[in-house]
Design an enzyme around this catalytic site. Structure first.
Site, PDB file in Angstrom:
ATOM      1  N   HIS A 155       0.843  -1.220   0.000  1.00  0.00           N
ATOM      2  CA  HIS A 155       0.000   0.000   0.000  1.00  0.00           C
ATOM      3  C   HIS A 155       0.873   1.264   0.000  1.00  0.00           C
ATOM      4  CE1 HIS A 155      -3.396  -2.656   1.374  1.00  0.00           C
ATOM      5  NE2 HIS A 155      -2.372  -3.269   1.969  1.00  0.00           N
ATOM      6  N   ASN A 284      15.631  14.662 -14.471  1.00  0.00           N
ATOM      7  CA  ASN A 284      14.351  13.941 -14.570  1.00  0.00           C
ATOM      8  C   ASN A 284      14.535  12.515 -15.090  1.00  0.00           C
ATOM      9  OD1 ASN A 284      12.899  16.188 -13.709  1.00  0.00           O
ATOM     10  ND2 ASN A 284      12.722  16.995 -15.789  1.00  0.00           N
ATOM     11  N   GLU A 289       9.616   7.411 -17.101  1.00  0.00           N
ATOM     12  CA  GLU A 289       8.247   7.917 -17.265  1.00  0.00           C
ATOM     13  C   GLU A 289       7.689   7.525 -18.628  1.00  0.00           C
ATOM     14  OE1 GLU A 289       8.019  12.118 -15.244  1.00  0.00           O
ATOM     15  OE2 GLU A 289      10.024  11.754 -16.045  1.00  0.00           O
ATOM     16  N   TYR A 316     -11.116 -14.121 -45.234  1.00  0.00           N
ATOM     17  CA  TYR A 316     -10.450 -12.821 -45.289  1.00  0.00           C
ATOM     18  C   TYR A 316     -11.431 -11.673 -45.458  1.00  0.00           C
ATOM     19  CZ  TYR A 316      -7.352  -9.023 -46.428  1.00  0.00           C
ATOM     20  OH  TYR A 316      -6.704  -7.818 -46.400  1.00  0.00           O
ATOM     21  N   GLN A 321      -6.414  -5.880 -42.759  1.00  0.00           N
ATOM     22  CA  GLN A 321      -5.229  -5.094 -43.131  1.00  0.00           C
ATOM     23  C   GLN A 321      -4.772  -4.195 -41.970  1.00  0.00           C
ATOM     24  OE1 GLN A 321      -4.565  -3.733 -47.270  1.00  0.00           O
ATOM     25  NE2 GLN A 321      -4.859  -1.686 -46.462  1.00  0.00           N
ATOM     26  N   LYS A 324      -1.353  -5.232 -39.017  1.00  0.00           N
ATOM     27  CA  LYS A 324       0.106  -5.178 -38.955  1.00  0.00           C
ATOM     28  C   LYS A 324       0.655  -3.944 -38.237  1.00  0.00           C
ATOM     29  CE  LYS A 324      -0.211  -6.336 -43.285  1.00  0.00           C
ATOM     30  NZ  LYS A 324      -1.509  -7.022 -43.150  1.00  0.00           N
TER      31      LYS A 324
HETATM   32  N1  ARG Z   1      -2.842  -5.631 -47.954  1.00  0.00           N
HETATM   33  C1  ARG Z   1      -3.664  -6.749 -47.622  1.00  0.00           C
HETATM   34  C2  ARG Z   1      -3.594  -7.004 -46.123  1.00  0.00           C
HETATM   35  O1  ARG Z   1      -2.706  -6.522 -45.514  1.00  0.00           O
HETATM   36  C3  ARG Z   1      -3.217  -7.946 -48.354  1.00  0.00           C
HETATM   37  C4  ARG Z   1      -4.311  -8.930 -48.677  1.00  0.00           C
HETATM   38  C5  ARG Z   1      -5.195  -8.349 -49.678  1.00  0.00           C
HETATM   39  N2  ARG Z   1      -6.182  -9.257 -50.087  1.00  0.00           N
HETATM   40  C6  ARG Z   1      -7.176  -8.872 -50.855  1.00  0.00           C
HETATM   41  N3  ARG Z   1      -8.038  -9.744 -51.183  1.00  0.00           N
HETATM   42  N4  ARG Z   1      -7.320  -7.632 -51.213  1.00  0.00           N
HETATM   43  O2  ARG Z   1      -4.415  -7.668 -45.543  1.00  0.00           O
END
Ligand code: ARG
Length: 456
Positions: A155, A284, A289, A316, A321, A324
Site C-alpha cells: 500500500h 528527470n 516515465e 479474409y 489489413q 500489422k
Molecule cells: N494488404 C492486404 C492485407 O494486408 C493484403 C491482402 C489483400 N487481399 C485482398 N483480397 N485484397 O491484408
C-alpha cells in the site's frame, strides 16, 4: 500495374487508392514476401506447373529482388498497392511475362498471412534477446547488492525490510514469464497459411507439409477458411507486448519514486536522465516515465486489434489489413524501451544508507509478534500485543526499540531482555528463509537459479 484490373472499366478513385494501399505499412515484410514467393515457386515447380526454365528464371529474379531490398536499392513506384504487388511488378520488369506464373494457385490472402507470420517468427527471437539482456542487467545489480537492506512496502506504506537483491529480482521474474509467453506463442505463429488460396484451398497439387518445412514453419494450417482469417497470433502477441509494457511500467514507477529526493534510494546516471528547460536543478527520469507511459499506448494497440477482429466473419476481410501496424509499433516500442532500461539500470547508483535509514523499528512489529509466538503464544494474541506496543511507542513518540523492558512486560510477561534483538532489520530479513523469501540464503539460491535460467 495492379494485380486485379481486368473486370474494372475505370481506374480506382485516387483517394480510395490511398485508403486501400497498404504499402507504407507492409513494406516491412519485403524480405518475407520474397522468401514466401521463392518457396511457392519451388512448390509450383514440384507440382509441374513451372518448367525447370521458368522456375530458374523466377528464382533468379526473386533473388535479385531480395538483394535489392536487403541493400536498400529497391525503388517503389506509385502503382505498388502493397508489398506483394511491388515484388511481382519488379519481378516482371526483371524477367518478363513468366513472372505472371508465380501467383498461380495463390492469393494475397494466404500470402499476407504467411508474410506476417514469417515476420513475427523473426521478431520474437529479437525481442527475446532484448528481454534477456534486461534480465541480465537486473541480475548483475542483484549480485552487486550483497546484504544491502531496503524498506519493503505494501500500500506504499512501510511494511517489512527486504534485501535490495530480492527487490531487483522481483523485476527479473515477470520478464521471465514474458519470455515464456512469447516462446509459447511461437507454436501458434509457426502454422503455415500458404496453400490455402483465397479461402477454399489451392488447386495446385502442392505438398504443404514440405512447403511449411521449407519456410521454417512447424505445420501447415488445417483449415483454409480459418487460416486466411486467423489473427489470434497477432492479438496474442499484442497481449504479450502489453503485459511486458505493464511489467516495465511497474519497475519504472518504482524507479521514478525511488529517485525522488523524498526517497533518494537511487541516483540515475546523467547518461539516462534529462533536464528541464526552465529549472536548472532538475534531473528527470524521463526514460522511466516514458516507459510507464508507453504501457498505455500498448494497451491501446491490443484493444484496437481486438475491436477490429470482433464481429468479423471467417475468411479474409479487408479489415484485417489493420493488423500489422499495431504489431510493428508494439515491437518497435519494446525494442526502443528494453535496451534503454537495461542501460539505465546498469548505470544506476543505489544509496544503501538512504535505504537503511528509511527502515524504522515499526517495520519489525511482525517480528515482535513472532517473538512471542516462539514463546508459545498464539499469533492472533501476539499480533494484538505487538499492535499495542506500536500504539504505546507512537504515543510516546519513540521507536519500538526505545521502549523500556517494563513497558513490554506490562503488555505481556513473556517479554524478556532479548526482545531488543528483533529490531535488527538484518535479523528480520534472515528469518525469512523459506524458498522465495528475502533472507540472504534464500536470495542467493534465487540468484543462482536466475543465473542458470539466463545462461540458457
Ligand atoms: N494488404 C492486404 C492485407 O494486408 C493484403 C491482402 C489483400 N487481399 C485482398 N483480397 N485484397 O491484408
Amino acid at each position: 500495374m495492379t494485380l486485379w484490373g481486368g473486370r474494372f472499366s475505370t481506374k480506382l478513385n485516387d483517394q480510395a487508392w490511398d485508403l486501400n494501399s497498404s504499402l507504407p505499412v507492409d513494406q516491412r515484410m519485403a524480405i518475407q514476401d520474397v522468401d514466401g514467393s521463392l518457396a511457392w515457386a519451388n512448390a509450383l515447380h514440384n507440382a509441374n506447373i513451372l518448367s525447370d526454365e521458368e522456375h530458374a528464371s523466377i528464382s533468379l529474379g526473386l533473388g535479385t529482388v531480395r538483394g535489392e531490398f536487403a541493400s536498400g536499392q529497391f525503388s517503389f513506384v506509385p502503382s505498388d498497392e502493397d508489398i506483394h504487388t511491388a515484388v511481382e511488378r519488379r519481378l516482371t520488369e526483371l524477367i518478363g511475362v513468366t513472372a505472371g506464373k508465380l501467383h498461380t494457385g495463390r492469393s494475397r490472402n494466404d500470402q499476407v498471412a504467411t508474410d506476417f507470420r514469417l515476420w513475427m517468427l523473426q521478431a520474437i527471437p529479437e525481442l527475446d534477446a532484448a528481454f534477456k539482456d534486461l534480465q541480465t542487467a537486473l541480475l548483475e545489480q542483484a549480485e552487486k547488492a550483497g546484504e544491502t537492506l531496503m524498506p519493503g512496502y505494501t500500500h506504499l506504506q512501510r511494511a517489512q525490510p527486504v534485501l535490495l537483491a530480492h527487490w531487483w529480482l522481483s523485476h527479473f521474474h515477470p520478464l521471465g514469464r514474458d519470455r515464456e509467453r512469447l516462446a509459447d506463442l511461437t507454436k501458434r505463429v509457426s502454422i503455415l497459411p500458404l496453400g490455402c488460396g483465397a479461402l477454399a484451398g489451392t488447386p495446385v497439387p502442392v505438398n504443404r507439409a514440405e512447403l511449411a518445412e521449407s519456410l521454417g514453419f512447424a505445420v501447415p494450417s488445417p483449415n483454409s477458411l480459418d487460416s486466411v482469417s486467423d489473427r489470434d497470433f497477432a492479438a496474442e502477441f499484442l497481449f504479450c507486448a502489453t503485459m511486458t509494457g505493464i511489467h516495465l511500467g511497474k519497475l519504472a514507477e518504482q524507479i521514478v519514486l525511488y529517485t525522488s529526493a523524498e526517497f533518494g534510494f537511487f541516483e540515475l546516471s546523467d547518461a539516462f536522465s534529462t533536464g528541464s528547460s526552465l529549472m536548472p536543478q532538475k534531473k528527470n527520469p524521463d526514460v522511466f516515465e516514458l516507459t510507464r507511459g508507453k504501457a498505455g499506448t500498448l494497451i491501446g494497440m491490443l484493444t484496437g486489434l481486438l475491436a477490429t477482429l470482433k464481429g468479423l466473419p471467417s475468411t479474409y476481410d479487408k479489415d484485417l489489413q489493420e493488423d500489422k501496424a499495431p504489431v510493428f509499433a508494439a515491437t518497435d516500442t519494446l525494442l526502443a524501451i528494453l535496451p534503454v532500461i537495461a542501460g539505465a539500470l546498469r548505470t544506476i547508483t543505489p544509496k544503501p544508507e538512504r535505504m537503511r535509514n528509511a527502515i524504522d523499528s515499526f517495520m519489525m512489529a511482525t517480528d515482535l509478534a513472532d517473538y512471542l509466538v516462539d514463546k508459545g503464544i498464539p499469533f492472533r494474541e501476539t499480533h494484538s500485543i505487538a499492535g499495542k506496543a506500536v500504539r504505546a511507542a507512537g504515543e510516546k513518540n519513540v521507536g519500538l526499540e526505545q521502549m523500556p523492558l517494563e513497558a513490554y512486560q506490562a503488555l505481556c510477561p513473556a517479554f524478556e531482555a532479548d526482545v531488543y534483538q528483533v529490531f535488527d532489520p538484518l535479523e528480520s530479513v534472515k528469518r525469512r528463509n523459506a524458498i522465495g523469501g528475502t533472507s540472504p540464503k534464500a536470495v542467493a539460491m534465487q540468484i543462482a537459479e536466475c543465473r542458470s535460467q539466463n545462461s540458457k
